[in-house]
Enzyme design. Structure first.
Site, PDB file in Angstrom:
ATOM      1  N   CYS A 167      13.680  10.188   7.703  1.00 33.54           N
ATOM      2  CA  CYS A 167      13.621   9.554   9.028  1.00 33.54           C
ATOM      3  C   CYS A 167      14.960   9.659   9.742  1.00 33.54           C
ATOM      4  O   CYS A 167      15.025   9.692  10.961  1.00 33.54           O
ATOM      5  CB  CYS A 167      13.209   8.101   8.872  1.00 33.54           C
ATOM      6  N   LYS A 179       0.856  -1.195   0.000  1.00 30.31           N
ATOM      7  CA  LYS A 179       0.000   0.000   0.000  1.00 30.31           C
ATOM      8  C   LYS A 179       0.885   1.235   0.000  1.00 30.31           C
ATOM      9  O   LYS A 179       1.698   1.428   0.897  1.00 30.31           O
ATOM     10  CB  LYS A 179      -0.909   0.023   1.233  1.00 30.31           C
ATOM     11  N   GLU A 226      10.092  -0.022  10.372  1.00 35.09           N
ATOM     12  CA  GLU A 226      11.088   1.049  10.170  1.00 35.09           C
ATOM     13  C   GLU A 226      10.389   2.334  10.574  1.00 35.09           C
ATOM     14  O   GLU A 226       9.504   2.811   9.866  1.00 35.09           O
ATOM     15  CB  GLU A 226      11.495   1.131   8.691  1.00 35.09           C
ATOM     16  N   GLU A 236       9.836  13.839  17.507  1.00 34.18           N
ATOM     17  CA  GLU A 236      10.128  13.930  16.074  1.00 34.18           C
ATOM     18  C   GLU A 236       9.167  14.935  15.433  1.00 34.18           C
ATOM     19  O   GLU A 236       7.947  14.811  15.566  1.00 34.18           O
ATOM     20  CB  GLU A 236       9.942  12.566  15.399  1.00 34.18           C
TER      21      GLU A 236
HETATM   22  P1  NAD Z   1       2.431   7.424   9.065  1.00 31.49           P
HETATM   23  O1  NAD Z   1       2.816   6.485  10.142  1.00 31.49           O
HETATM   24  O2  NAD Z   1       1.372   8.406   9.349  1.00 31.49           O
HETATM   25  O3  NAD Z   1       1.948   6.627   7.773  1.00 31.49           O
HETATM   26  C1  NAD Z   1       2.755   5.656   7.154  1.00 31.49           C
HETATM   27  C2  NAD Z   1       1.887   4.725   6.332  1.00 31.49           C
HETATM   28  O4  NAD Z   1       1.003   4.021   7.208  1.00 31.49           O
HETATM   29  C3  NAD Z   1       1.007   5.410   5.310  1.00 31.49           C
HETATM   30  O5  NAD Z   1       0.933   4.600   4.161  1.00 31.49           O
HETATM   31  C4  NAD Z   1      -0.359   5.457   5.997  1.00 31.49           C
HETATM   32  O6  NAD Z   1      -1.437   5.487   5.087  1.00 31.49           O
HETATM   33  C5  NAD Z   1      -0.346   4.152   6.768  1.00 31.49           C
HETATM   34  N1  NAD Z   1      -1.181   4.124   7.972  1.00 31.49           N
HETATM   35  C6  NAD Z   1      -1.532   5.160   8.775  1.00 31.49           C
HETATM   36  N2  NAD Z   1      -2.272   4.701   9.813  1.00 31.49           N
HETATM   37  C7  NAD Z   1      -2.370   3.352   9.661  1.00 31.49           C
HETATM   38  C8  NAD Z   1      -3.002   2.314  10.420  1.00 31.49           C
HETATM   39  N3  NAD Z   1      -3.661   2.581  11.539  1.00 31.49           N
HETATM   40  N4  NAD Z   1      -2.902   1.043   9.976  1.00 31.49           N
HETATM   41  C9  NAD Z   1      -2.202   0.750   8.852  1.00 31.49           C
HETATM   42  N5  NAD Z   1      -1.604   1.691   8.094  1.00 31.49           N
HETATM   43  C10 NAD Z   1      -1.679   2.976   8.493  1.00 31.49           C
HETATM   44  O7  NAD Z   1       3.795   8.124   8.601  1.00 31.49           O
HETATM   45  P2  NAD Z   1       4.008   9.227   7.486  1.00 31.49           P
HETATM   46  O8  NAD Z   1       3.521  10.517   8.041  1.00 31.49           O
HETATM   47  O9  NAD Z   1       3.493   8.753   6.185  1.00 31.49           O
HETATM   48  O10 NAD Z   1       5.611   9.219   7.374  1.00 31.49           O
HETATM   49  C11 NAD Z   1       6.420   9.866   8.275  1.00 31.49           C
HETATM   50  C12 NAD Z   1       6.973   8.921   9.326  1.00 31.49           C
HETATM   51  O11 NAD Z   1       7.642   7.823   8.694  1.00 31.49           O
HETATM   52  C13 NAD Z   1       8.031   9.572  10.189  1.00 31.49           C
HETATM   53  O12 NAD Z   1       7.837   9.210  11.530  1.00 31.49           O
HETATM   54  C14 NAD Z   1       9.342   9.001   9.666  1.00 31.49           C
HETATM   55  O13 NAD Z   1      10.400   9.039  10.587  1.00 31.49           O
HETATM   56  C15 NAD Z   1       8.927   7.626   9.300  1.00 31.49           C
HETATM   57  N6  NAD Z   1       9.853   7.019   8.317  1.00 31.49           N
HETATM   58  C16 NAD Z   1      10.703   6.052   8.744  1.00 31.49           C
HETATM   59  C17 NAD Z   1      11.631   5.489   7.856  1.00 31.49           C
HETATM   60  C18 NAD Z   1      12.594   4.413   8.308  1.00 31.49           C
HETATM   61  O14 NAD Z   1      13.141   3.732   7.461  1.00 31.49           O
HETATM   62  N7  NAD Z   1      12.827   4.236   9.595  1.00 31.49           N
HETATM   63  C19 NAD Z   1      11.660   5.913   6.528  1.00 31.49           C
HETATM   64  C20 NAD Z   1      10.778   6.902   6.128  1.00 31.49           C
HETATM   65  C21 NAD Z   1       9.868   7.451   7.034  1.00 31.49           C
END
Ligand code: NAD
Length: 494
Positions: free
Chosen positions: A284, A176, A250, A384
Site C-alpha cells: 500500500c 476475516k 487503512e 492506484e
Molecule cells: P479489497 O478492498 O478488494 O479487499 C480487502 C478485503 O476486503 C478482503 O478481505 C475482501 O474479501 C474484503 N471485501 C471486499 N469487498 C468487501 C465488502 N463489500 N464488504 C466487506 N469486505 C469486503 O483489497 P485487496 O485487493 O485485497 O487489497 C489491495 C488493497 O489494499 C490496495 O488498495 C492496498 O493499497 C490496500 N492496502 C492498504 C494497506 C494500508 O495499511 N493502508 C495495507 C495493505 C493493503
C-alpha cells in the site's frame, strides 16, 4: 494440500462449502478452504460477544495479556520455517520478503507486549483536577466486539496488526482473512489456541465480500477495522453508519518518492526501485510516483533504467529472486490494462511494459518491472494500480515536487531523498501523508503510528495511537467536595 477450517470459539470447524486457493507463481493448488455460512459468521460474533463479557477475559490483568502476546511471538518464531513456506505458496511472496514478514509479525507482538506493560489504563489528570472540588480520571476500556477484514498482500502481518491490539486492549474479534490468502492466519489461530488464549477472544473466518459484509453488518459489532482498497473502504464506511460503529480504515495509496538534486544518486536510484518493486508493487505504501528535480533528471533516468535490469525476476522460492508474480489473474489483467492505457495516452515507456513468460515464469502471473515517463494528466499518475508500474515525472524544483506530490486523493506515505537533512525535512513536512521517509523507504517501526491522510484512511495502527483506537475513554469524575453549599449545582434547583 493444506486444509483451512474456520476458527470459532476456540474450535476448528468445517462447513458445507469449500474452494481451493492456488499459488500465484505456478497455479498449483495450495489449500482447500472451508467457507463460513451466514450462521457460522453470526455464531463467530456471538462467541466473540460471550468472550468479551466473560469474567476470565474482562478480569485478565494487562501483564497476563502481555504474557500472551509474548508467547504468541515466541511460537511464531518457532514455526517460522513452516510459516515462510506457506506464505510464499499462498501469496506469491518472494522468500526474502516472506521471511521478513514472519519476523515482522512476530516482532510486532513482542513490541506490543512491551507497550502494554507500560500503558496506563487509569490516568488521573492533575491539570483538570482541583483539590476540594474534583479529582478527574481518564479510564481506558476496550471498545468491545470487533470485525476485522484484511487484504492479501501481507497476510500474516495484516493479521498480526489486527489481532495484536485486540488482545492488548481486552477487546474480542472476528477476523476475516482475504479469500486469496487464508493459510497463515489459520496457523496463527493454532498458535493462539496453543498459548491458551481464552476461547472466543479471537475467531478467524475465511471468505470474500459477502462474508465481510455479513460480519460487519452484525449489530453486536462495535468496531470495524478494515485494511484494503479505498473503494471497498468507502462502502464499509457507509455500512458502519447504520449502527454507528467505531471505524478504522487503512486504505490505498499513490505515494510520491521525491529525489532532490542534492541526493546521493546511486542510493536514491536503489531506493526508487525498492520503493515501487517491493512485493511486485503490491504494497500500500509503494512509491509509485517518482519526482526528480530537472537538474539531475537525465543522469537519474539513465541510472534507473540501467539498474532495474539488476533486479532478478524469478520464482519466489529462489533466494536470488527480488521480484516475483502478482497475486492473481484479475490483478495481472488489471495491471496490463493500465500499461496499455498509458501507452495510448502517450506515456513514454522506458522499461518493461509486458508480461514476463520465459521458462517457469510462463506458469504464473509475472509482469516485467515497468517504467513510464508521464505527466500529471496520465491515468497512472492518479490511480492506484497495485502492481510494478512506476510513473516518473521531472519537476522544476522542490516547490513543484511538493505541489504535484499533494495532487492526489491519497495520502498514505512518501519519501524525500537529499543529503541535506534540513531541506529534506522541510519538504517532508509539507507532504499531506501519514508517513514520510527521508533517504529510506517502506521500513516501519511497530512503536510508531501508521495510517493515511485523505482517502488513504481513518485512524492509525501500531504505536500508542494504534492501541488507543481499540479503547474507549471514560471520564471518571470523583467529587472532592462534601459540603453541599460549596457544590456549584446546589443553587441551581434548590
Ligand atoms: P479489497 O478492498 O478488494 O479487499 C480487502 C478485503 O476486503 C478482503 O478481505 C475482501 O474479501 C474484503 N471485501 C471486499 N469487498 C468487501 C465488502 N463489500 N464488504 C466487506 N469486505 C469486503 O483489497 P485487496 O485487493 O485485497 O487489497 C489491495 C488493497 O489494499 C490496495 O488498495 C492496498 O493499497 C490496500 N492496502 C492498504 C494497506 C494500508 O495499511 N493502508 C495495507 C495493505 C493493503
Amino acid at each position: 494440500m493444506k486444509e483451512i477450517k474456520l476458527f470459532i470459539d476456540g474450535e476448528f470447524k468445517t462447513s458445507s462449502k469449500t474452494y481451493v486457493t492456488t499459488n500465484p507463481a505456478n497455479g498449483e493448488a495450495v489449500a482447500t478452504v472451508y467457507l463460513p455460512s451466514d450462521s457460522d459468521i453470526d455464531g463467530a460474533v456471538d462467541a466473540a460477544e460471550r468472550a468479551f463479557h466473560s469474567h476470565e477475559w474482562r478480569s485478565m490483568d494487562q501483564n497476563k495479556r502481555a504474557d500472551l502476546l509474548e508467547a504468541i511471538s515466541e511460537k511464531m518464531k518457532e514455526r517460522r520455517n513452516e510459516l515462510t513456506e506457506l506464505e510464499i505458496a499462498d501469496s506469491g511472496s518472494c522468500v526474502r520478503k516472506a521471511k521478513a514478514d514472519i519476523h515482522n509479525a512476530a516482532s510486532y507482538f513482542k513490541v506490543l507486549a512491551g507497550q502494554l506493560r507500560k500503558f496506563q489504563f487509569e490516568v488521573k489528570d492533575e491539570s483538570a483536577s482541583r483539590a476540594g472540588f474534583s479529582q478527574n480520571y481518564k479510564i481506558y476500556e476496550p471498545v468491545g466486539v470487533c470485525a476485522q477484514i484484511i487484504p492479501w498482500n501481507f497476510p500474516l502481518v495484516m493479521a498480526a496488526w489486527k489481532i495484536g491490539p485486540v488482545i492488548a486492549s481486552g477487546c474480542t474479534t472476528v477476523l476475516k482473512s482475504a479469500q486469496e490468502t487464508p493459510v497463515t492466519a489459520m496457523i496463527l489461530a493454532e498458535i493462539l489456541k496453543d498459548v491458551g488464549l481464552p476461547n472466543g477472544v479471537v475467531n478467524i473466518i475465511t471468505g470474500g465480500a459477502h462474508e465481510g459484509e455479513r460480519l460487519l453488518s452484525n449489530s453486536k459489532v462495535r468496531k470495524i477495522a478494515f485494511t484494503g482498497s479505498t473503494q471497498v473502504g468507502s462502502k464499509i464506511m457507509e455500512k458502519a453508519g447504520k449502527n454507528l460503529q467505531n471505524l478504522s480504515l487503512e486504505l490505498g495509496g499513490k505515494s510520491a518518492n521525491i529525489i532532490l538534486d542534492d541526493a546521493d544518486l546511486s542510493m536514491a536510484v536503489d531506493g526508487a526501485l525498492y520503493g515501487f518493486l517491493y512485493h511486485s508493487g503490491q504494497a500500500c505504501t509503494s512509491g509509485t510516483r517518482l519526482f526528480v528535480e530537472e537538474k539531475i533528471y537525465p543522469e537519474f533516468k539513465s541510472a534507473l533504467i540501467k539498474r532495474i535490469a539488476d533486479v532478478k525476476v524469478g520464482v519466489p522460492t529462489d533466494p536470488a529472486t527480488g521480484y516475483g508474480p502478482v497475486i492473481n489473474q484479475k490483478q495481472f489483467e488489471r495491471i496490463l490494462n493500465y500499461i496499455e492505457i498509458t501507452k495510448t495516452e502517450g506515456g513514454k515507456l522506458l522499461y518493461g511494459g509486458e508480461r514476463a513468460s520465459e521458462g517457469e515464469l510462463s506458469k504464473g502471473f509475472y509482469i516485467r518491472p515497468t517504467l513510464f515517463e508521464v505527466t500529471p494528466d496520465n491515468t497512472i499518475f492518479n490511480e492506484e494500480i497495485f502492481g510494478p508500474v512506476l510513473a516518473i515525472t521531472p519537476v522544476k524544483n522542490e516547490a513543484e515536487a511538493i505541489k504535484l506530490a499533494n495532487k492526489s486523493i491519497f495520502g498514505l506515505a512518501g519519501a524525500v531523498w537529499s543529503k541535506n537533512p534540513e531541506r529534506a525535512k522541510r519538504v517532508a513536512k509539507q507532504l499531506e501523508t501519514g508517513m514520510v521517509w527521508i533517504n529510506e523507504y517502506h521500513l516501519l517501526n511497530p512503536g510508531m503510528p501508521f495510517g493515511g491522510y485523505k482517502q488513504s484512511g481513518i485512524g492509525r495502527e501500531m504505536g500508542e495511537e494504534g492501541l488507543k483506537s481499540y479503547l474507549e475513554v471514560k471520564h471518571l469524575w470523583v467529587s472532592d467536595c462534601d459540603e453541599r453549599a460549596k457544590k456549584p449545582w446546589f443553587d441551581a434547583i434548590f
